[in-house]
Design an enzyme around this catalytic site. Structure first.
Site, PDB file in Angstrom:
ATOM      1  N   GLU A 180      13.768 110.273  44.820  1.00 22.18           N
ATOM      2  CA  GLU A 180      14.345 109.576  43.663  1.00 22.18           C
ATOM      3  C   GLU A 180      14.639 110.586  42.549  1.00 22.18           C
ATOM      4  OE1 GLU A 180      13.019 105.983  40.602  1.00 22.18           O
ATOM      5  OE2 GLU A 180      11.499 107.090  41.713  1.00 22.18           O
ATOM      6  N   HIS A 181      13.627 111.342  42.151  1.00 18.96           N
ATOM      7  CA  HIS A 181      13.769 112.373  41.123  1.00 18.96           C
ATOM      8  C   HIS A 181      13.535 113.750  41.751  1.00 18.96           C
ATOM      9  CE1 HIS A 181      13.285 109.295  37.917  1.00 18.96           C
ATOM     10  NE2 HIS A 181      12.332 108.798  38.680  1.00 18.96           N
TER      11      HIS A 181
ATOM     12  N   HIS B  81       2.359 106.715  37.482  1.00 15.27           N
ATOM     13  CA  HIS B  81       2.851 105.341  37.485  1.00 15.27           C
ATOM     14  C   HIS B  81       1.898 104.400  38.199  1.00 15.27           C
ATOM     15  CE1 HIS B  81       6.788 105.070  35.581  1.00 15.27           C
ATOM     16  NE2 HIS B  81       7.033 106.284  36.000  1.00 15.27           N
TER      17      HIS B  81
ATOM     18  N   HIS C 299      51.975  88.919  62.787  1.00 10.80           N
ATOM     19  CA  HIS C 299      52.047  90.160  62.034  1.00 10.80           C
ATOM     20  C   HIS C 299      53.392  90.850  62.268  1.00 10.80           C
ATOM     21  CE1 HIS C 299      47.729  89.604  61.683  1.00 10.80           C
ATOM     22  NE2 HIS C 299      47.596  90.711  60.957  1.00 10.80           N
TER      23      HIS C 299
END
Length: 442
Positions: A334-335, A266, A427
């Site tokens: 990532e992978h 890449h 409350h």
């Protein structure tokens, strides 16, 4: 000239050297942050004019402010010029991705009675406006276009757009336009980098302001997302590609080498490691990588060699499986591909990985393009806390509660006690005799 594939023997590394292996290229965004600030400000104040100027300056693309959005004619031209076989491949990929994400869709609403008269549940609705981002710096990525637009369509996002950088000719990549249409998105804009993030965050005359931006990008994109995180939901942190191959003693080293190279091509800011406790597998893979480089272009070999020859990649040799699992979980890739005759035996030891591919047939490239699960994944160790991109990233849920008088009567005393302990008078009053009196007075 290529670098030899680095061999990192984990037991011989110092703590600092081990830390260096875990460090990603975008760890220090300081220099990018300072360069991105004026880009963001220019888009905020000048809008489309700044986007067109940055396209000319950074992308060297002849883009003008009046023609940022792709026209119908450009879509038609893309379908006409792209090879029919490639269009068919895009359709095949889109179908697989759509099937996976349709299976991911949660029910529109569910309710469950957790006590008599007390119903609780969730209702899921899409985010109103989402910008999908497909990078182009080191090549076009119609795969990312499919992965980001199809979940948006499946989730029924009312306004989904695609932002992608123009090429040197000022045009949007043809396959990206085809992929956008197959993904169900018709509004595609020629804008990339930090200026794309700013455009989505602020909106311009032609680009609508979005609530969220989704998709991977360069450190410029990551830096812009960080600076604009108070303006737009920047989604999962997806930066430069990274991968790990876990190979045990049953693995084929040559297959491991083939898959090791995938993410390393890449760019020089990627990372890719083969992790194994088998010296035989390590040596076989290390010897095979240069052979496979001979079958690649000089550009991709240069990227891969830079990554695999330094501290951002190569082969990590451990003494034991336990050391290998620990290193992978620390890295949180990532992978991750597990190459083994019995990959499921190793799966239980993996806690931190965004994508896990099992076996020697589950090549990372098939997962990136064809398998169906999303290839937009958290990087830089964020797989410790983030999941892969999916339809849930385009959805939000509202919790629902419904109660009858029976449920109120059971829960009110406990609520009154809790509120009194914490010192919240209103409350407590809301579930006291005051409410009963109000009912009777009606």
């Amino acid at each position: 000239m290529t670098n030899p594939v680095a061999l990192h023997e984990l037991s011989q590394l110092s703590a600092a050297e081990r830390t260096e292996l875990l460090t990603r290229s975008e760890a220090d965004l300081g220099p990018f942050i300072e360069k991105v600030r004026p880009i963001i400000e220019a888009v905020r104040t000048e809008g489309d004019a700044a986007i067109a100027r940055f396209a000319r300056d950074f992308d060297k693309a002849p883009v003008d402010a009046e023609h940022l959005m792709a026209t119908e004619a450009e879509f038609d031209q893309a379908f006409a010029e792209l090879e029919p076989e490639m269009i068919e491949t895009l359709r095949y990929s889109a179908d697989n991705i759509r099937r996976f994400h349709e299976a991911q869709m949660p029910p529109e609403m569910w309710m469950k009675e957790i006590r008599p008269g007390v119903l609780v549940g969730e209702r899921t609705t899409p985010i109103d406006a989402v910008a999908c981002y497909a990078p182009r710096g080191k090549g076009s990525f119609p795969s990312v276009t499919l992965m980001t637009t199809i979940p948006a369509t499946v989730a029924k996002v009312p306004q989904a757009i695609l932002l992608t950088p123009p090429g040197p000719d000022g045009r949007i990549d043809a396959a990206t336009l085809v992929a956008a249409r197959l993904g169900g998105v018709e509004r595609v804009y020629r804008v990339g980098g930090a200026q794309a993030v700013a455009a989505a965050a602020f909106g311009t005359a032609s680009i609508p302001k979005c609530l969220k931006i989704i998709g991977p990008g360069s450190p410029w994109v990551v830096a812009a997302k960080r600076l604009l995180s108070d303006r737009i939901d920047t989604g999962l942190p997806a930066g430069p590609s990274e991968s790990m191959i876990l190979a045990d003693e049953t693995a084929n080293g040559r297959i491991a080498a083939l898959d090791l190279i995938i993410e390393s091509e890449h760019g020089p800011d990627s990372s890719a490691f083969l992790v194994t406790w088998s010296r035989e597998v390590a040596e076989a893979a290390r010897a095979a990588v240069p052979e496979y480089w001979k079958q690649m272009s000089d550009l991709r070999v240069g990227f891969s060699s830079t990554v695999l020859g330094g501290s951002s990649g190569g082969i990590v040799l451990t003494r034991t499986p336990e050391e290998a699992f620990a290193f992978i979980n620390d890295y949180a890739p990532e992978h991750l591909q597990v190459i083994s005759k019995q990959p499921l035996e190793h799966l239980a030891h993996i806690r931190n990985a965004a994508e896990i591919l099992l076996g020697e047939f589950a090549a990372g490239s098939i997962a990136n393009y064809m398998m169906g699960p999303n290839c937009v994944l958290p990087t830089s160790g964020w797989a410790r806390t983030h999941s892969a991109l999916g339809v849930r990233d385009y959805l939000k849920s509202s919790t629902i509660g419904q109660m009858t008088r029976t449920g109120f009567d059971e829960m009110a005393p406990h609520t009154h006690r809790f509120a009194t302990y914490e010192g919240f008078d209103a409350h407590a009053n809301a579930v006291s005799g005051l409410r009963l009196a109000a009912w009777k007075s009606n």
